[in-house]
Enzyme design. Structure first.
Site, mmCIF file in Angstrom:
data_model
loop_
_atom_site.group_PDB
_atom_site.id
_atom_site.type_symbol
_atom_site.label_atom_id
_atom_site.label_comp_id
_atom_site.label_asym_id
_atom_site.label_seq_id
_atom_site.Cartn_x
_atom_site.Cartn_y
_atom_site.Cartn_z
ATOM 1 N N ARG A 79 0.840 -1.196 0.000
ATOM 2 C CA ARG A 79 0.000 0.000 0.000
ATOM 3 C C ARG A 79 0.875 1.247 0.000
ATOM 4 N NH1 ARG A 79 -1.844 0.771 4.324
ATOM 5 N NH2 ARG A 79 -1.278 -1.078 5.511
ATOM 6 N N TYR A 218 -1.508 -3.586 -7.122
ATOM 7 C CA TYR A 218 -1.306 -4.510 -6.000
ATOM 8 C C TYR A 218 -2.248 -4.293 -4.822
ATOM 9 C CZ TYR A 218 1.335 -7.671 -2.933
ATOM 10 O OH TYR A 218 1.714 -8.706 -2.124
ATOM 11 N N LYS A 227 -9.589 -2.177 1.395
ATOM 12 C CA LYS A 227 -9.292 -1.041 2.271
ATOM 13 C C LYS A 227 -10.092 0.199 1.885
ATOM 14 C CE LYS A 227 -6.170 -3.521 4.274
ATOM 15 N NZ LYS A 227 -6.378 -4.017 5.638
ATOM 16 N N HIS A 247 -10.506 -2.360 11.345
ATOM 17 C CA HIS A 247 -9.430 -3.207 10.818
ATOM 18 C C HIS A 247 -9.243 -4.385 11.771
ATOM 19 C CE1 HIS A 247 -4.954 -3.295 9.299
ATOM 20 N NE2 HIS A 247 -5.712 -4.117 8.622
ATOM 21 N N SER A 269 -1.345 -3.691 10.028
ATOM 22 C CA SER A 269 -1.005 -4.612 8.954
ATOM 23 C C SER A 269 0.303 -5.352 9.270
ATOM 24 C CB SER A 269 -0.843 -3.836 7.645
ATOM 25 O OG SER A 269 -1.992 -3.064 7.423
ATOM 26 N N CYS A 271 0.810 -7.542 11.638
ATOM 27 C CA CYS A 271 1.048 -7.674 13.084
ATOM 28 C C CYS A 271 0.242 -8.806 13.709
ATOM 29 C CB CYS A 271 0.774 -6.356 13.788
ATOM 30 S SG CYS A 271 1.965 -5.079 13.332
ATOM 31 N N ASN A 275 -3.012 -14.679 11.537
ATOM 32 C CA ASN A 275 -2.573 -15.794 12.379
ATOM 33 C C ASN A 275 -3.497 -16.014 13.567
ATOM 34 O OD1 ASN A 275 0.300 -17.151 11.812
ATOM 35 N ND2 ASN A 275 0.222 -15.123 10.911
ATOM 36 N N ASP A 294 -9.383 -9.634 8.562
ATOM 37 C CA ASP A 294 -8.855 -8.289 8.300
ATOM 38 C C ASP A 294 -9.833 -7.156 8.609
ATOM 39 O OD1 ASP A 294 -6.543 -6.798 7.357
ATOM 40 O OD2 ASP A 294 -7.676 -6.298 5.567
ATOM 41 N N ARG A 386 2.030 -12.231 -0.587
ATOM 42 C CA ARG A 386 0.707 -12.590 -0.078
ATOM 43 C C ARG A 386 0.138 -13.822 -0.764
ATOM 44 N NH1 ARG A 386 -1.615 -8.993 4.044
ATOM 45 N NH2 ARG A 386 -0.071 -7.341 4.171
ATOM 46 N N ARG A 417 2.953 -4.076 17.497
ATOM 47 C CA ARG A 417 4.264 -4.706 17.477
ATOM 48 C C ARG A 417 5.195 -3.788 18.231
ATOM 49 N NH1 ARG A 417 6.892 -8.326 13.649
ATOM 50 N NH2 ARG A 417 4.941 -8.749 12.575
ATOM 51 N N GLY A 513 0.001 -20.286 18.270
ATOM 52 C CA GLY A 513 -0.985 -21.111 18.979
ATOM 53 C C GLY A 513 -1.011 -20.848 20.479
HETATM 54 P P1 GDP Z 1 -1.780 -9.455 9.615
HETATM 55 O O1 GDP Z 1 -1.194 -8.746 8.449
HETATM 56 O O2 GDP Z 1 -2.145 -8.526 10.729
HETATM 57 O O3 GDP Z 1 -2.881 -10.360 9.233
HETATM 58 O O4 GDP Z 1 -0.616 -10.341 10.226
HETATM 59 P P2 GDP Z 1 -0.241 -11.888 9.981
HETATM 60 O O5 GDP Z 1 -1.078 -12.780 10.839
HETATM 61 O O6 GDP Z 1 -0.239 -12.174 8.540
HETATM 62 O O7 GDP Z 1 1.231 -11.897 10.548
HETATM 63 C C1 GDP Z 1 2.226 -11.016 10.082
HETATM 64 C C2 GDP Z 1 3.582 -11.539 10.465
HETATM 65 O O8 GDP Z 1 3.673 -11.605 11.899
HETATM 66 C C3 GDP Z 1 3.844 -12.921 9.930
HETATM 67 O O9 GDP Z 1 5.178 -13.017 9.504
HETATM 68 C C4 GDP Z 1 3.605 -13.808 11.119
HETATM 69 O O10 GDP Z 1 4.368 -14.986 11.069
HETATM 70 C C5 GDP Z 1 4.001 -12.919 12.304
HETATM 71 N N1 GDP Z 1 3.210 -13.251 13.520
HETATM 72 C C6 GDP Z 1 1.880 -13.427 13.600
HETATM 73 N N2 GDP Z 1 1.494 -13.767 14.860
HETATM 74 C C7 GDP Z 1 2.631 -13.785 15.608
HETATM 75 C C8 GDP Z 1 2.900 -14.067 16.991
HETATM 76 O O11 GDP Z 1 2.012 -14.366 17.779
HETATM 77 N N3 GDP Z 1 4.206 -13.962 17.386
HETATM 78 C C9 GDP Z 1 5.209 -13.630 16.506
HETATM 79 N N4 GDP Z 1 6.443 -13.558 16.987
HETATM 80 N N5 GDP Z 1 4.983 -13.384 15.199
HETATM 81 C C10 GDP Z 1 3.717 -13.446 14.748
HETATM 82 P P1 PGA Z 2 -3.070 -7.144 6.577
HETATM 83 O O1 PGA Z 2 -3.858 -6.669 5.270
HETATM 84 O O2 PGA Z 2 -3.672 -6.289 7.634
HETATM 85 O O3 PGA Z 2 -3.411 -8.573 6.624
HETATM 86 O O4 PGA Z 2 -1.595 -6.878 6.461
HETATM 87 C C1 PGA Z 2 -3.364 -5.889 4.268
HETATM 88 C C2 PGA Z 2 -3.039 -4.486 4.715
HETATM 89 O O5 PGA Z 2 -3.509 -4.058 5.786
HETATM 90 O O6 PGA Z 2 -2.341 -3.817 3.964
HETATM 91 MN MN MN Z 3 -5.184 -5.153 6.781
HETATM 92 MN MN MN Z 4 -3.779 -10.481 7.356
#
Ligand code: GDP
Ligand code: PGA
Ligand code: MN
Ligand code: MN
Length: 603
Positions: A79, A218, A227, A247, A269, A271, A275, A294, A386, A417, A513
């Protein structure tokens, strides 16, 4: 009306006059070779993925059925917040956290960019619906785009095509969303693998509920239902109509006693939303099911509780770091195929690879289309690479994920984070305190947006790049909603941080987990069953208040992850004051009072 003969314009599958006029107007401005109405069919998917393979944009994966690898232009990987604008009529309605330009000025600039910009390409008209098709008031949109990649991505991420168009009738409201790669082709000109333009604009017109995007192909820059619509425009609708567009992931947590709770969580994003949404609990008897990863739209139900709906239809997940240990459910979902992978690496036998998925093969094609070996200095996959995959094929989707009623939220988690300061989990005292936690949330920047990573910034409610209006008014909206409902019906707000680090920079908390232990504690707090210590920043568990049974981590690390350190928090105060000063006079009094109380408690 001028008689323009662009093939495809004459057989529109709708009688919606406003939509027809807009399509005609855009076609005349952008001059595509033809106009195609996207129907959302399998035939369309097959035709367009083949076209993308022939163009060199897609490589079909041999190891995953009906799945494709794409690598974007290295200048088009995330973005572009610097190029994202909220063009409200009055500048103060955009506020200090957004870029602003006068709407007519922006439209004048972009109209010139759009003029003839689809020459040599096909213009697709994609009717779509964010959220369930059988909603009382379906949330409709139409994206016009000259990118096949966008059309097939929208097949996964939204409910689109004929099933959405059927809801338009002759005059339904919809959000017009115009997108162009900004890469016209001269007759005979060879296309590139990833067309885009150096000049990029992602513009929003909140009063007229319009989106104009130019130059990027992208993710959130180009898939305008995500978004642009579901957060920036929807947050404005939500302010006007008394709901929330956030979000947030949505998950269902079921206890060993078989009691179900719904939790929404906002992290910036990259963070941890995806997961957490798909988490596999490490504590016996607890179960997580996914509703969204999301975005959450939350409205008050007749019973006074907040109900959440996920407007999306797919996951657009960060690939690096995803494997069978961290996120087995994502791995199982993509293993079923029907997915797109952008900016990951390609293996020689036709599969995908990224950092964190396991041992690297001896040779790969990197996201930059270069040969890559384990000795290479560069990453094989871009950090913001992605996977794009349908929710439908996720084994742990909650059966009610598509229910237009939504699900009643018991807890909201805010998180970021942060290497220091923020404990693993803190429970707010009440809604207003929780709103303060959200409004002052901070996080290190990630690769999800163009720019320097690892810089701590305020990211209120994880919505900094997504609030479609003045952030001070947005805070006030949160405060006001809390006054509308009975306190005991509102979700309880928690603040989490999976990313606190020890002196040697290792993560103190194992995460993934194991985060189920924190979910469990939060639910037990709501049930009045778990212990906590009151601190100046809220209620924090001691290590023995958490279920740590079977956890393989040094207890000193766990304690350090939970610690409240008054000095670190005192150091945070001037940063919050600076932040509130930036937002200006619209910061709600309630939040200023929260800050004053915190200062006083910290002494
Ligand atoms: P999103 O963009 O907010 O959906 O974040 P994701 O779930 O895709 O995670 C983004 C990055 O943070 C990835 O590389 C994950 O492996 C990492 N991550 C997610 N959850 C955790 C966690 O609980 N601990 C750590 N250390 N890393 C995490
Ligand atoms: P994310 O979604 O929150 O899973 O990273 C895409 C974004 O916010 O740019
Ligand atoms: Mn997002
Ligand atoms: Mn995500």
């Amino acid at each position: 009306m001028t008689a323009v003969t662009i093939p495809g314009l004459e057989h529109a599958p709708t009688n919606h006059a406003r939509l027809l006029a807009w399509v005609q107007e855009v076609a005349e401005l952008t001059c595509p070779d033809e106009v195609v109405w996207a129907d959302g069919s399998q035939g369309e998917w097959d035709r367009l993925t083949k076209k993308l393979v022939d163009a060199g944009t897609f490589v079909p994966l041999k190891k995953k059925q009906n799945s494709f690898w794409a690598a974007s232009d290295p200048s088009d990987v995330a973005r572009v917040e610097e190029r994202t604008y909220i063009c409200s009529v009055r500048e103060e309605d955009s506020g200090a956290t957004n870029n602003w330009m006068d709407p007519s000025e922006m439209k004048a600039i972009m109209t010139e960019l759009y003029r003839g910009c689809m020459r040599g390409r096909t213009m697709y008209v994609i009717p779509f619906c964010m959220g369930p098709l059988d909603a009382e008031k379906p949330m409709l949109g139409v994206e016009i785009t000259d990118s096949e990649y966008v059309v097939v991505s929208m097949h996964i991420m939204t409910r689109m095509g004929n099933k959405a168009l059927a809801l338009f009738g002759e005059d339904a409201d919809y959000v017009p969303a115009l997108h162009s790669l900004g890469a016209p082709l001269e007759p005979g000109q060879q296309d590139v693998q990833w067309p885009c333009n150096e000049t990029k604009y992602i513009s929003h017109f909140p009063e007229s509920r319009e989106i104009w995007s130019f130059g990027s192909g992208y993710g959130g820059n180009a898939l305008l239902g995500k978004k642009c619509y579901s957060l920036r425009i929807a947050s404005v609708m939500a302010r006007d109509e008394g709901w929330l567009a956030e979000h947030m992931l949505i998950l269902k947590l079921t206890s060993p006693e078989n009691k179900a709770y719904y939790i929404a969580a906002a992290f910036p994003s990259a963070c941890g939303k995806t997961n957490l949404a798909m988490l596999e609990p490490t504590i016996p008897g607890w179960k997580v099911e996914t509703l969204g990863d999301d975005i959450a739209w939350m409205r008050f139900g007749e019973d006074g509780r907040l109900y959440a709906v996920n407007p999306e239809n797919g996951f657009f997940g960060v690939a690096p770091g995803t494997d069978y240990h961290t996120n087995p459910n994502a791995m199982r979902t993509i293993a079923k195929g029907n997915s797109l992978f952008t900016n990951v690496a390609l293996t020689d036998d036709g599969d995908i690879w990224w950092e964190g998925i396991g041992d690297a093969p001896a040779h790969l094609t990197s996201w930059k289309h270069q040969d890559w070996t384990p000795d290479s200095e560069e990453l094989a996959a871009h950090p913001n690479s992605r996977y794009c995959t349908p929710i439908e094929q996720c084994d742990i989707k909650a059966p009610e994920w598509d229910d237009p009623k939504g699900v009643p939220i018991s807890a909201i988690f805010f998180g970021g984070r942060r290497a220091t300061t923020i404990p693993l989990v803190t429970e707010s005292r009440d809604w207003q305190h929780g709103t303060y936690m959200g409004a002052t949330l901070s996080s290190e920047t990630t690769a999800a947006a163009v720019g320097k990573t690892g810089v701590v910034r305020r990211d209120p409610m994880a919505m900094l790049p997504f609030i479609g209006y003045n952030a001070g008014d947005y805070f006030q909206h949160w405060v006001d909603l809390g006054k509308r409902a009975d306190a005991d019906k509102l979700p309880k707000i928690f603040y989490v941080n999976w990313f606190r680090r020890g002196d040697d920079k290792r993560f103190l908390w194992p995460g993934f987990g194991e985060n189920s232990r924190v979910l469990k504690w939060a639910i037990e707090r709501i049930e009045g069953k778990a212990a906590a210590v009151e601190t100046p920043i809220g209620y924090v568990p001691t290590a023995d208040a958490l279920d740590l049974e079977g956890l393989d981590a040094p207890i000193e690390d766990i304690e350090a992850s939970l610690a409240f350190d008054a000095d670190e928090w005192r150091a945070e105060i001037p940063l919050v004051e600076e932040w509130f000063a930036k937002i200006g006079e619209k910061v709600p009094t309630t939040l200023r009072d929260q800050l004053a109380t915190l200062k006083q408690r910290l002494g």
